[in-house]
Design a protein around this motif. Structure first.
Motif, PDB file in Angstrom:
ATOM      1  N   TYR B  35       0.845  -1.188   0.000  1.00 54.70           N
ATOM      2  CA  TYR B  35       0.000   0.000   0.000  1.00 54.70           C
ATOM      3  C   TYR B  35       0.880   1.238   0.000  1.00 54.70           C
ATOM      4  O   TYR B  35       2.045   1.199   0.386  1.00 54.70           O
ATOM      5  CB  TYR B  35      -0.884   0.055   1.266  1.00 54.70           C
ATOM      6  CG  TYR B  35      -1.871  -1.062   1.425  1.00 54.70           C
ATOM      7  CD1 TYR B  35      -1.515  -2.250   2.053  1.00 54.70           C
ATOM      8  CD2 TYR B  35      -3.185  -0.924   0.983  1.00 54.70           C
ATOM      9  CE1 TYR B  35      -2.427  -3.287   2.223  1.00 54.70           C
ATOM     10  CE2 TYR B  35      -4.112  -1.952   1.158  1.00 54.70           C
ATOM     11  CZ  TYR B  35      -3.718  -3.119   1.775  1.00 54.70           C
ATOM     12  OH  TYR B  35      -4.633  -4.133   1.948  1.00 54.70           O
ATOM     13  N   LEU B  43      -5.006   4.663   2.860  1.00 57.26           N
ATOM     14  CA  LEU B  43      -4.109   3.687   2.268  1.00 57.26           C
ATOM     15  C   LEU B  43      -4.548   3.391   0.831  1.00 57.26           C
ATOM     16  O   LEU B  43      -5.695   3.028   0.591  1.00 57.26           O
ATOM     17  CB  LEU B  43      -4.118   2.392   3.067  1.00 57.26           C
ATOM     18  CG  LEU B  43      -3.142   2.304   4.230  1.00 57.26           C
ATOM     19  CD1 LEU B  43      -3.585   3.203   5.362  1.00 57.26           C
ATOM     20  CD2 LEU B  43      -3.019   0.880   4.719  1.00 57.26           C
ATOM     21  N   PHE B  45      -4.165   0.972  -2.242  1.00 54.88           N
ATOM     22  CA  PHE B  45      -3.719  -0.374  -2.563  1.00 54.88           C
ATOM     23  C   PHE B  45      -2.888  -0.349  -3.845  1.00 54.88           C
ATOM     24  O   PHE B  45      -3.276   0.276  -4.841  1.00 54.88           O
ATOM     25  CB  PHE B  45      -4.925  -1.297  -2.729  1.00 54.88           C
ATOM     26  CG  PHE B  45      -4.600  -2.623  -3.330  1.00 54.88           C
ATOM     27  CD1 PHE B  45      -4.892  -2.902  -4.648  1.00 54.88           C
ATOM     28  CD2 PHE B  45      -3.983  -3.601  -2.564  1.00 54.88           C
ATOM     29  CE1 PHE B  45      -4.589  -4.126  -5.211  1.00 54.88           C
ATOM     30  CE2 PHE B  45      -3.674  -4.838  -3.114  1.00 54.88           C
ATOM     31  CZ  PHE B  45      -3.979  -5.091  -4.443  1.00 54.88           C
ATOM     32  N   TYR B  48      -1.023  -7.072  -4.718  1.00 45.90           N
ATOM     33  CA  TYR B  48      -0.935  -8.155  -3.756  1.00 45.90           C
ATOM     34  C   TYR B  48      -0.327  -9.380  -4.415  1.00 45.90           C
ATOM     35  O   TYR B  48      -0.385  -9.538  -5.648  1.00 45.90           O
ATOM     36  CB  TYR B  48      -2.297  -8.470  -3.128  1.00 45.90           C
ATOM     37  CG  TYR B  48      -3.267  -9.236  -4.008  1.00 45.90           C
ATOM     38  CD1 TYR B  48      -4.210  -8.563  -4.767  1.00 45.90           C
ATOM     39  CD2 TYR B  48      -3.263 -10.633  -4.035  1.00 45.90           C
ATOM     40  CE1 TYR B  48      -5.115  -9.258  -5.553  1.00 45.90           C
ATOM     41  CE2 TYR B  48      -4.164 -11.328  -4.824  1.00 45.90           C
ATOM     42  CZ  TYR B  48      -5.091 -10.635  -5.578  1.00 45.90           C
ATOM     43  OH  TYR B  48      -5.988 -11.320  -6.367  1.00 45.90           O
ATOM     44  N   LEU B  91       3.657   0.927   2.725  1.00 50.16           N
ATOM     45  CA  LEU B  91       3.361  -0.076   3.746  1.00 50.16           C
ATOM     46  C   LEU B  91       3.199  -1.443   3.116  1.00 50.16           C
ATOM     47  O   LEU B  91       2.609  -1.585   2.043  1.00 50.16           O
ATOM     48  CB  LEU B  91       2.079   0.298   4.490  1.00 50.16           C
ATOM     49  CG  LEU B  91       2.163   1.509   5.418  1.00 50.16           C
ATOM     50  CD1 LEU B  91       0.785   2.083   5.685  1.00 50.16           C
ATOM     51  CD2 LEU B  91       2.822   1.125   6.739  1.00 50.16           C
ATOM     52  N   LEU B  98      -5.063 -15.501   1.351  1.00 48.44           N
ATOM     53  CA  LEU B  98      -5.753 -14.403   0.674  1.00 48.44           C
ATOM     54  C   LEU B  98      -7.247 -14.664   0.742  1.00 48.44           C
ATOM     55  O   LEU B  98      -7.842 -15.172  -0.177  1.00 48.44           O
ATOM     56  CB  LEU B  98      -5.288 -14.297  -0.780  1.00 48.44           C
ATOM     57  CG  LEU B  98      -5.832 -13.107  -1.568  1.00 48.44           C
ATOM     58  CD1 LEU B  98      -5.375 -11.810  -0.936  1.00 48.44           C
ATOM     59  CD2 LEU B  98      -5.349 -13.175  -2.999  1.00 48.44           C
ATOM     60  N   ARG B  99      -7.828 -14.353   1.868  1.00 48.63           N
ATOM     61  CA  ARG B  99      -9.279 -14.511   2.015  1.00 48.63           C
ATOM     62  C   ARG B  99      -9.684 -13.610   3.166  1.00 48.63           C
ATOM     63  O   ARG B  99      -9.144 -12.535   3.326  1.00 48.63           O
ATOM     64  CB  ARG B  99      -9.639 -15.976   2.264  1.00 48.63           C
ATOM     65  CG  ARG B  99      -8.911 -16.609   3.439  1.00 48.63           C
ATOM     66  CD  ARG B  99      -9.325 -18.035   3.679  1.00 48.63           C
ATOM     67  NE  ARG B  99      -8.668 -18.592   4.846  1.00 48.63           N
ATOM     68  CZ  ARG B  99      -9.091 -18.411   6.082  1.00 48.63           C
ATOM     69  NH1 ARG B  99     -10.153 -17.673   6.308  1.00 48.63           N
ATOM     70  NH2 ARG B  99      -8.466 -18.957   7.093  1.00 48.63           N
ATOM     71  N   ASP B 101      -9.091 -12.454   6.151  1.00 49.27           N
ATOM     72  CA  ASP B 101      -8.025 -12.561   7.140  1.00 49.27           C
ATOM     73  C   ASP B 101      -7.545 -11.195   7.573  1.00 49.27           C
ATOM     74  O   ASP B 101      -7.511 -10.250   6.788  1.00 49.27           O
ATOM     75  CB  ASP B 101      -6.831 -13.331   6.570  1.00 49.27           C
ATOM     76  CG  ASP B 101      -6.812 -14.764   7.022  1.00 49.27           C
ATOM     77  OD1 ASP B 101      -6.385 -15.624   6.244  1.00 49.27           O
ATOM     78  OD2 ASP B 101      -7.213 -15.017   8.172  1.00 49.27           O
ATOM     79  N   THR B 102      -7.172 -11.131   8.820  1.00 50.66           N
ATOM     80  CA  THR B 102      -6.501  -9.948   9.321  1.00 50.66           C
ATOM     81  C   THR B 102      -5.224  -9.729   8.532  1.00 50.66           C
ATOM     82  O   THR B 102      -4.521 -10.683   8.197  1.00 50.66           O
ATOM     83  CB  THR B 102      -6.126 -10.180  10.790  1.00 50.66           C
ATOM     84  OG1 THR B 102      -7.312 -10.419  11.531  1.00 50.66           O
ATOM     85  CG2 THR B 102      -5.386  -9.000  11.358  1.00 50.66           C
ATOM     86  N   GLN B 103      -4.923  -8.480   8.247  1.00 46.94           N
ATOM     87  CA  GLN B 103      -3.650  -8.138   7.635  1.00 46.94           C
ATOM     88  C   GLN B 103      -2.723  -7.592   8.706  1.00 46.94           C
ATOM     89  O   GLN B 103      -3.127  -6.759   9.520  1.00 46.94           O
ATOM     90  CB  GLN B 103      -3.850  -7.117   6.522  1.00 46.94           C
ATOM     91  CG  GLN B 103      -4.624  -7.704   5.337  1.00 46.94           C
ATOM     92  CD  GLN B 103      -4.661  -6.795   4.141  1.00 46.94           C
ATOM     93  OE1 GLN B 103      -3.896  -5.845   4.023  1.00 46.94           O
ATOM     94  NE2 GLN B 103      -5.551  -7.100   3.205  1.00 46.94           N
ATOM     95  N   PHE B 105       0.542  -5.478   9.383  1.00 45.77           N
ATOM     96  CA  PHE B 105       1.307  -4.453   8.684  1.00 45.77           C
ATOM     97  C   PHE B 105       2.711  -4.309   9.245  1.00 45.77           C
ATOM     98  O   PHE B 105       2.947  -4.460  10.451  1.00 45.77           O
ATOM     99  CB  PHE B 105       0.603  -3.099   8.784  1.00 45.77           C
ATOM    100  CG  PHE B 105      -0.557  -2.950   7.842  1.00 45.77           C
ATOM    101  CD1 PHE B 105      -1.806  -3.457   8.172  1.00 45.77           C
ATOM    102  CD2 PHE B 105      -0.399  -2.314   6.622  1.00 45.77           C
ATOM    103  CE1 PHE B 105      -2.882  -3.318   7.304  1.00 45.77           C
ATOM    104  CE2 PHE B 105      -1.474  -2.172   5.750  1.00 45.77           C
ATOM    105  CZ  PHE B 105      -2.715  -2.676   6.096  1.00 45.77           C
TER     106      PHE B 105
END
Lengths: 112, 114
Positions: B35, B43, B45, B48, B91, B98-99, B101-103, B105
């Motif tokens: 990001y 942020l 994008f 990915y 960042l 990849l679903r 889910d918490t990211q 950083f």
């Protein structure tokens, strides 16, 4: 085009009160929504995730609501403390392989 | 355990130079995200990775930007012929898959193009 708005750029609140932050979106059908906290000079830190079929989620002093009819999420911090001062970001995802789309954030200041 | 790390933490460069930004994700995380955060902005994008593959590069601002990931781990974001408008915090985040889910950083790399 998709748009995410967080109600205000900055919010000041007295210690001990409940802080309420708003996240509105248009032209989007998110499968889930996340809230992150970001302190100056640091990356965002995950706080809560709520799915489209959930109305409310709680974690300690935090509460998130998700209204897909109003296209809005509310983020509440009860009994706020000066240590809660930070920027709070909401992020939406359509699920699957779609990446998160972030709002610009609301800078919360809790005044002692 | 170790979190996401990024290097350098700060980079000052002259307009027209190339820069490389590095991201070390959390071990075992298959998804990795880049990001950009400009002053007062949210942020943005960029790209990915799922494993070493980048299915969607449409978020990259121009063809001066490229990214790669090797061994399903470290990723490098390269900006060629930097411009002043490239100045921002870059960042990196990773997640187990990849679903939904918490990211997680990293601390970011602050890039300043003079």
């Amino acid at each position: 085009s998709q748009k995410i708005e967080q109600n205000s750029e900055a919010l000041n609140i007295q210690e001990g009160k409940t802080a309420t932050l708003t996240c509105n979106y248009t032209n989007y059908s998110p499968a889930y929504l996340q809230w992150y906290r970001q302190d100056p000079g640091r990356g965002p830190v995950f706080l809560l995730l709520i799915r489209e079929n959930e109305k409310e989620k709680r974690k300690e002093r935090l509460k998130v609501t998700f209204d897909t009819t109003l296209k809005q999420s509310l983020f509440h911090i009860t009994a706020s403390q000066p240590a809660d001062s930070a920027t709070y970001l909401c992020a939406l995802s359509g699920g699957g392989n779609t990446p998160l789309v972030f709002g610009k954030g609301t800078r919360l200041s809790v005044i002692a | 355990g170790a979190g996401v790390s990024q290097s350098p933490s700060n980079k000052v460069t002259e307009k027209g130079k190339d820069v490389e930004l590095r991201c070390d994700p959390i071990s075992g995380h298959t998804a990795l995200y880049w990001y950009r955060q400009s002053l007062g902005q949210g942020l943005e994008f960029l790209i990915y990775f799922q494993g070493n593959s980048a299915p969607d590069k449409s978020g990259l601002p121009s063809d001066r930007f490229s990214a790669e990931r090797t061994g399903g781990s470290v990723s490098t974001l390269t900006i060629q012929r930097t411009q002043q408008e490239d100045s921002a915090v870059y960042l990196c985040a990773s997640s187990p898959q990849l679903r939904v889910d918490t990211q997680y950083f990293g601390p970011g790399t602050r890039l300043t193009v003079l």
